[in-house]
Design a protein around this motif. Structure first.
Motif, mmCIF file in Angstrom:
data_model
loop_
_atom_site.group_PDB
_atom_site.id
_atom_site.type_symbol
_atom_site.label_atom_id
_atom_site.label_comp_id
_atom_site.label_asym_id
_atom_site.label_seq_id
_atom_site.Cartn_x
_atom_site.Cartn_y
_atom_site.Cartn_z
ATOM 1 N N GLY A 108 0.821 -1.206 0.000
ATOM 2 C CA GLY A 108 0.000 0.000 0.000
ATOM 3 C C GLY A 108 0.855 1.257 0.000
ATOM 4 N N ALA A 109 1.945 1.245 0.781
ATOM 5 C CA ALA A 109 2.852 2.391 0.821
ATOM 6 C C ALA A 109 3.505 2.601 -0.539
ATOM 7 N N ALA A 110 3.899 1.492 -1.185
ATOM 8 C CA ALA A 110 4.527 1.603 -2.505
ATOM 9 C C ALA A 110 3.548 2.193 -3.520
ATOM 10 N N PHE A 111 2.314 1.691 -3.534
ATOM 11 C CA PHE A 111 1.306 2.229 -4.454
ATOM 12 C C PHE A 111 1.008 3.695 -4.145
ATOM 13 N N GLY A 112 0.908 3.993 -2.851
ATOM 14 C CA GLY A 112 0.596 5.366 -2.460
ATOM 15 C C GLY A 112 1.664 6.354 -2.882
ATOM 16 N N VAL A 113 2.919 5.955 -2.734
ATOM 17 C CA VAL A 113 4.039 6.851 -3.070
ATOM 18 C C VAL A 113 4.207 6.985 -4.574
ATOM 19 N N PHE A 114 4.210 5.848 -5.280
ATOM 20 C CA PHE A 114 4.543 5.875 -6.704
ATOM 21 C C PHE A 114 3.360 6.175 -7.621
#
Length: 290
Positions: A108-114
């Motif tokens: 989720g953090a990866a999707f949110g950031v990128f």
């Protein structure tokens, strides 16, 4: 001031309801199989959304691009992600499946950031890490069995990616149409038709509530899950993925609390205490970063 913490309240409320729904499903499993349970669960959620449609939906929503986004999400969640999780349990067992599933906030953090351009801060990063480690510890109940193929790890891993990705795209859709209820209506409707199709292909018998009254546990779980998903979408509408997903991922802690204090099935042990000491500060760090 209270509005500042609404995403935290919504996310933790969803976590509690997901935990309650899991217990309701476990009661239903005494009377039927997981596939039938998933069909009734998703079906009950879908029926509830459609019954409430006249009160929450504006008809022009159907003509927006958000509809296509929610349809795409519904093709993967909740039915596909739940099915992957079930296959993971079959090959790996519930312990390892739950532990791998605890990585959902990372994706989720990866999707949110990128994809969404969200910014990770030190408190959010530390809080997320604490929650992930706490949930992994809570899921671990002894030595893992190694009599499983390495590729079987893909089931819970892909399920975690699907859950994180679905929430990310739900947020994108909610930016087009700010209706958490509409998002739930579309995604569950699509998932229900998928579940119904698979049920038909397998030529499984039609669930009969008269001959098997225990199936109502699945229906109750579906109602609870519909409310939980609406809370998730409410949180996503006003907050970031990197905040919402870690908080929702605390649901195993709520599940354990229900087991300990309501259903009286387990006793408090050192592992539970340590997990709590990790998760609670993690939640507070994320809440304080709002």
């Amino acid at each position: 001031m209270f509005e500042h913490f609404l995403p935290v309240v919504y996310s933790l409320g969803a976590g509690f309801l997901f935990a309650l729904g899991a217990h309701l499903l476990s009661f239903g499993m005494r009377y039927s199989d997981p596939q039938t349970g998933a069909l009734i669960d998703i079906g009950a959620s879908t029926v509830l959304f459609w019954l409430l449609l006249p009160f929450y939906i504006e008809w022009h929503y159907w003509l927006t691009a958000a509809t296509a986004v929610f349809v795409a999400v519904g093709c993967f969640r909740p039915f596909v992600s739940a099915s992957l999780g079930a296959w993971g349990v079959r090959f790996l067992g519930p312990t390892l499946t739950s532990t791998v599933g605890a990585t959902t906030p990372l994706f989720g953090a990866a999707f949110g950031v990128f994809l969404l351009g969200e910014h990770l801060t030190l408190p959010i990063t530390a809080g997320t890490a604490a929650i992930i480690f706490g949930m992994a510890l809570l899921s671990y109940r002894g030595q893992f069995k190694t009599a499983w193929p390495l590729w079987a790890l893909l089931f819970p891993l892909v399920a975690a990616i699907v859950r994180a990705g679905a929430n990310t795209f739900n947020k994108i859709g909610l930016e087009m149409v700010p209706s958490p209820f509409f998002a739930g209506l579309i995604t569950f409707t699509i998932s229900f038709f998928l579940a119904l199709s698979v049920h038909g292909v397998r030529r499984q018998p039609v669930p009969n509530f008269r001959t098997t009254p225990g199936l109502w546990w699945f229906a109750a779980a579906g109602v609870v899950h519909a409310i939980a998903v609406t809370l998730v979408n409410l949180a996503l509408q006003i907050s970031q993925i990197i905040i919402v997903l870690p908080l929702i991922s605390t649901f195993p802690l709520f599940s354990l609390a229900l087991t300990l204090f309501v259903f009286k099935r387990e006793v408090l042990d050192r592992r539970t205490i340590i997990a709590t000491l990790l998760v609670v500060p993690g939640v507070l760090l994320i809440a304080a970063s709002r």
